[in-house]
Design a protein around this motif. Structure first.
Motif, mmCIF file in Angstrom:
data_model
loop_
_atom_site.group_PDB
_atom_site.id
_atom_site.type_symbol
_atom_site.label_atom_id
_atom_site.label_comp_id
_atom_site.label_asym_id
_atom_site.label_seq_id
_atom_site.Cartn_x
_atom_site.Cartn_y
_atom_site.Cartn_z
ATOM 1 N N ASP A 146 4.410 -14.696 -20.656
ATOM 2 C CA ASP A 146 5.167 -13.533 -21.098
ATOM 3 C C ASP A 146 4.336 -12.657 -22.035
ATOM 4 O OD1 ASP A 146 7.344 -14.361 -19.672
ATOM 5 O OD2 ASP A 146 8.208 -15.494 -21.354
ATOM 6 N N ASN A 147 4.344 -11.348 -21.725
ATOM 7 C CA ASN A 147 3.800 -10.324 -22.620
ATOM 8 C C ASN A 147 2.301 -10.446 -22.883
ATOM 9 O OD1 ASN A 147 6.402 -9.208 -22.983
ATOM 10 N ND2 ASN A 147 6.852 -10.744 -24.552
ATOM 11 N N THR A 148 1.578 -11.224 -22.058
ATOM 12 C CA THR A 148 0.141 -11.333 -22.264
ATOM 13 C C THR A 148 -0.539 -9.986 -22.060
ATOM 14 O OG1 THR A 148 0.241 -13.607 -21.450
ATOM 15 C CG2 THR A 148 -1.928 -12.585 -21.591
ATOM 16 N N LEU A 149 -0.111 -9.291 -21.032
ATOM 17 C CA LEU A 149 -0.654 -7.949 -20.766
ATOM 18 C C LEU A 149 0.462 -6.921 -20.767
ATOM 19 C CD1 LEU A 149 -3.128 -8.841 -17.862
ATOM 20 C CD2 LEU A 149 -3.730 -8.246 -20.182
ATOM 21 N N ASN A 150 1.479 -7.176 -21.578
ATOM 22 C CA ASN A 150 2.641 -6.291 -21.589
ATOM 23 C C ASN A 150 3.236 -6.146 -20.192
ATOM 24 O OD1 ASN A 150 2.423 -5.714 -24.389
ATOM 25 N ND2 ASN A 150 0.765 -4.285 -23.946
ATOM 26 N N ASN A 151 3.202 -7.256 -19.458
ATOM 27 C CA ASN A 151 3.791 -7.289 -18.112
ATOM 28 C C ASN A 151 3.176 -6.222 -17.213
ATOM 29 O OD1 ASN A 151 5.438 -8.335 -16.145
ATOM 30 N ND2 ASN A 151 7.167 -7.012 -16.635
ATOM 31 N N ASP A 182 -1.427 -15.826 -13.886
ATOM 32 C CA ASP A 182 -1.677 -16.710 -15.032
ATOM 33 C C ASP A 182 -2.049 -15.942 -16.290
ATOM 34 O OD1 ASP A 182 -1.099 -18.959 -13.565
ATOM 35 O OD2 ASP A 182 -3.184 -19.484 -13.148
ATOM 36 N N ILE A 183 -2.615 -14.740 -16.114
ATOM 37 C CA ILE A 183 -2.981 -13.968 -17.301
ATOM 38 C C ILE A 183 -1.950 -12.880 -17.601
ATOM 39 C CG2 ILE A 183 -5.437 -14.429 -17.055
ATOM 40 C CD1 ILE A 183 -5.800 -11.668 -15.848
ATOM 41 N N GLY A 184 -0.806 -12.951 -16.920
ATOM 42 C CA GLY A 184 0.302 -12.095 -17.303
ATOM 43 C C GLY A 184 0.625 -10.947 -16.376
ATOM 44 N N TYR A 185 -0.004 -10.866 -15.230
ATOM 45 C CA TYR A 185 0.280 -9.770 -14.303
ATOM 46 C C TYR A 185 1.557 -10.009 -13.505
ATOM 47 C CZ TYR A 185 -3.879 -6.762 -14.530
ATOM 48 O OH TYR A 185 -4.836 -5.858 -14.924
ATOM 49 N N ASP A 186 2.270 -8.929 -13.251
ATOM 50 C CA ASP A 186 3.389 -8.915 -12.308
ATOM 51 C C ASP A 186 2.791 -8.512 -10.962
ATOM 52 O OD1 ASP A 186 5.812 -8.769 -11.024
ATOM 53 O OD2 ASP A 186 6.496 -6.956 -12.036
ATOM 54 N N VAL A 187 2.679 -9.473 -10.036
ATOM 55 C CA VAL A 187 1.901 -9.298 -8.805
ATOM 56 C C VAL A 187 2.816 -9.002 -7.625
ATOM 57 C CG1 VAL A 187 0.184 -10.325 -7.271
ATOM 58 C CG2 VAL A 187 0.200 -10.934 -9.705
ATOM 59 N N TRP A 188 2.496 -7.925 -6.900
ATOM 60 C CA TRP A 188 3.258 -7.528 -5.712
ATOM 61 C C TRP A 188 2.347 -7.536 -4.495
ATOM 62 C CZ3 TRP A 188 8.517 -5.888 -5.973
ATOM 63 C CH2 TRP A 188 9.047 -5.829 -7.274
ATOM 64 N N LEU A 189 2.817 -8.149 -3.406
ATOM 65 C CA LEU A 189 2.038 -8.303 -2.182
ATOM 66 C C LEU A 189 2.761 -7.615 -1.023
ATOM 67 C CD1 LEU A 189 1.323 -12.144 -2.533
ATOM 68 C CD2 LEU A 189 -0.064 -10.266 -3.441
ATOM 69 N N PRO A 190 2.372 -6.407 -0.654
ATOM 70 C CA PRO A 190 3.025 -5.719 0.456
ATOM 71 C C PRO A 190 2.636 -6.314 1.810
ATOM 72 C CG PRO A 190 1.812 -4.189 -0.977
ATOM 73 C CD PRO A 190 1.363 -5.560 -1.309
ATOM 74 N N ASN A 191 3.452 -6.007 2.811
ATOM 75 C CA ASN A 191 3.138 -6.322 4.205
ATOM 76 C C ASN A 191 3.279 -5.038 5.013
ATOM 77 O OD1 ASN A 191 2.876 -9.443 4.686
ATOM 78 N ND2 ASN A 191 4.531 -9.188 3.203
ATOM 79 N N ALA A 192 2.190 -4.587 5.620
ATOM 80 C CA ALA A 192 2.200 -3.327 6.362
ATOM 81 C C ALA A 192 3.036 -3.456 7.628
ATOM 82 C CB ALA A 192 0.777 -2.918 6.715
ATOM 83 N N ARG A 193 3.568 -2.334 8.083
ATOM 84 C CA ARG A 193 4.348 -2.315 9.317
ATOM 85 C C ARG A 193 3.555 -2.950 10.451
ATOM 86 N NH1 ARG A 193 5.464 3.886 10.321
ATOM 87 N NH2 ARG A 193 5.913 3.740 8.092
ATOM 88 N N GLY A 194 4.276 -3.731 11.264
ATOM 89 C CA GLY A 194 3.650 -4.331 12.434
ATOM 90 C C GLY A 194 3.226 -5.770 12.258
ATOM 91 N N ASN A 195 3.018 -6.227 11.001
ATOM 92 C CA ASN A 195 2.712 -7.643 10.881
ATOM 93 C C ASN A 195 4.017 -8.445 10.900
ATOM 94 O OD1 ASN A 195 3.797 -8.205 8.268
ATOM 95 N ND2 ASN A 195 1.835 -8.005 7.240
ATOM 96 N N TYR A 196 3.914 -9.769 10.957
ATOM 97 C CA TYR A 196 5.111 -10.554 11.255
ATOM 98 C C TYR A 196 6.129 -10.596 10.137
ATOM 99 C CZ TYR A 196 1.728 -14.028 9.459
ATOM 100 O OH TYR A 196 0.766 -14.679 8.748
ATOM 101 N N TYR A 197 5.839 -10.010 8.976
ATOM 102 C CA TYR A 197 6.839 -9.897 7.920
ATOM 103 C C TYR A 197 7.498 -8.516 7.904
ATOM 104 C CZ TYR A 197 4.881 -14.201 5.981
ATOM 105 O OH TYR A 197 4.467 -15.491 5.807
#
Length: 485
Positions: A146-151, A182-197
């Protein structure tokens, strides 16, 4: 009769010590599907009624699909990932016997959230829709500290024929999303149109030709725009977002920032790993597509697919043997066949990693995407689909950018990245990896990615944090600590 049976089973579960969790899960899913079906039905009725009573020149559009947030346990990946893979597994096993042992590995058919759970991480799944109606899955790993990098927020976008799974392939300790979390990042992983997600649309059927009429151009203009807008809305924040894009993920960012410059204001820094923009110096089998990129003949489309690129997820054996040297497991894989870097000896590879890799890659994409890249190779320009004269305005890209390339990459070559470096408005550095067998895919899941790539990515992010501390601007004033390699 069905209702009577359901009531009897419920009474049995309530009054006896019987494990009924699977039953209730099935029942819940059944009623959920009914509810979704009814909702769609009434929405369609409302839409058609509006069409009947509205003037022809101003039809009432169907109600927009609202983005939804679902936790891993509520999202039915069995129908998206596993079915997508298993439908061709038997065929692959017939031609390539090694697949039989790989499929038995526990992690081979796990989805991205399942892998994250196995790695001890909490992952959310968000379903968002684009302005042109595509439904995309966006995975999120909340910060571990929490708050390591201000989220601070970061987007990691996969590359060509990839998915969010690419980023977690290396496991619980070496994968970039986990290192950042682990160092405080809020990580988002997109999936582009056409892949199985991301195989959904509010109107079009996934197996229709019109669904697959897109390239990386739409991924930048629509998909990535929707991702950034959604993240900013969910977080209810104007804080700048960091971005790391591999291959096509870098292309999408360049398209977005050059076509809709206001998005430059939302990003703090961009780190582009083996970006595909200028591609005049491409090597390998991909060059064979360039002569037919504008008007592909029927024979070519029959070979690579008219809608999805190689929908069988396997290159024809005769083609693989003709243009590729190495294990057939890799030569028949469309991504490895195109990008090169075929390992000559896989005896030192862990079977579990090999299974994850070959059952997750490729994750699907459109033939138009591949043809668009082939057009860029042929023209020597970074331009729109089927129009070499309509180039993307890279001088409008003002987000500070750090570029990564390798001397062993067939697709993102050093000369082409140098040209990109001098085309964007605010380059930070061009970091070149020489003589390390770093192929196009190795930037994300290579055995040495953590040491050769990720540590330097963290350096760029860390230096960026110091430069921009206390400021909302994304302009760099002092780059003396960085040098062109």
């Amino acid at each position: 009769m069905k209702i009577l049976i359901i009531n009897l089973v419920i009474l049995l579960c309530l009054n006896q010590k019987v494990m009924c969790d699977p039953f209730f899960e099935t029942l819940s899913e059944h009623f959920n599907n009914i509810a979704i079906s009814m909702t769609k039905t009434f929405s369609n009725i409302k839409y058609h009624m509006s069409q009947m009573f509205s003037p022809p020149e101003s039809p009432v559009p169907p109600p927009p699909v609202q983005p939804t947030t679902r936790q891993y346990g509520e999202f039915n990946y069995k129908r998206t990932y596993n079915d997508f893979v298993e439908k061709t597994a038997a065929e692959n096993e017939t031609d390539i016997p090694e697949y039989i042992n790989l499929k038995s590995e526990p992690t081979a058919l796990m989805s991205t959230p399942q892998l994250a759970t196995l790695h001890g991480r909490r992952m959310e799944s968000h379903v968002i829709n684009t302005k042109d109606g595509y439904l995309l899955t966006l995975h999120r790993i909340s910060p571990k500290l929490d708050n390591t990098l201000n989220n601070r927020t970061i987007i990691l976008h996969h590359g060509l024929l990839g998915s969010s799974a690419d980023w977690v392939m290396l496991g619980p300790t070496k994968s970039l999303p986990y290192i950042l979390s682990d160092i405080g990042y809020d990580v988002w992983l997109p999936n582009a149109r056409g892949n199985y997600y991301s195989r959904g649309h509010i109107k079009m059927a996934v197996d229709s030709e019109e669904f697959w009429r897109f390239s990386f151009q739409e991924m930048g203009e629509y998909d990535l725009a929707a991702v950034i807008d959604y993240i900013r809305s969910v977080k209810n924040s104007n804080d700048l977002i960091d971005y790391v894009g591999h291959s096509m993920g870098a292309t999408a960012l360049l398209v977005l920032l050059s076509t809709t410059p206001r998005y430059n204001q939302y990003l703090r820094i961009g780190v582009l790993l083996a970006p595909l923009a200028f591609m005049s110096n491409v090597d390998g089998p991909f060059k064979a597509l360039t002569a037919m990129a504008l008007n592909p003949p029927d024979q070519l489309l029959k070979l690579i697919g008219r809608k999805e690129f190689v929908p069988s997820r396997k290159m024809p054996k005769w083609l693989a043997l003709k243009y590729c040297k190495g294990p057939l497991l890799f030569c028949c894989n469309p991504l490895y066949f195109i990008s090169g870097g075929i390992p000559q000896d896989i005896t030192t590879w862990k079977v579990s990693f090999l299974a994850r890799l070959l059952y997750h890659v490729p994750a699907g994409g459109s033939t138009d995407t591949m043809l668009h890249y082939a057009q860029i190779v042929k023209s020597g320009k970074f331009h729109r689909f089927n129009n070499a004269n309509d180039q993307f305005s890279l001088n409008a890209v003002t987000v500070p950018m750090a570029l990564f390339s390798s001397s062993d990459d067939w697709l993102a070559t050093i000369p082409d990245l140098l040209r990109l470096y001098f085309s964007i408005a605010n380059p930070i550095d061009h970091y070149i990896i020489r003589g390390k067998n770093m192929s196009h895919t190795e930037f994300v899941w290579g055995a040495n990615a953590e040491e050769l790539v990720y540590k330097k990515v963290l350096d760029f992010l860390d230096q960026g944090i110091k430069i921009f501390s206390g400021s909302k601007s994304n302009e760099i004033s002092d780059l003396s600590f960085l040098s062109l390699r």
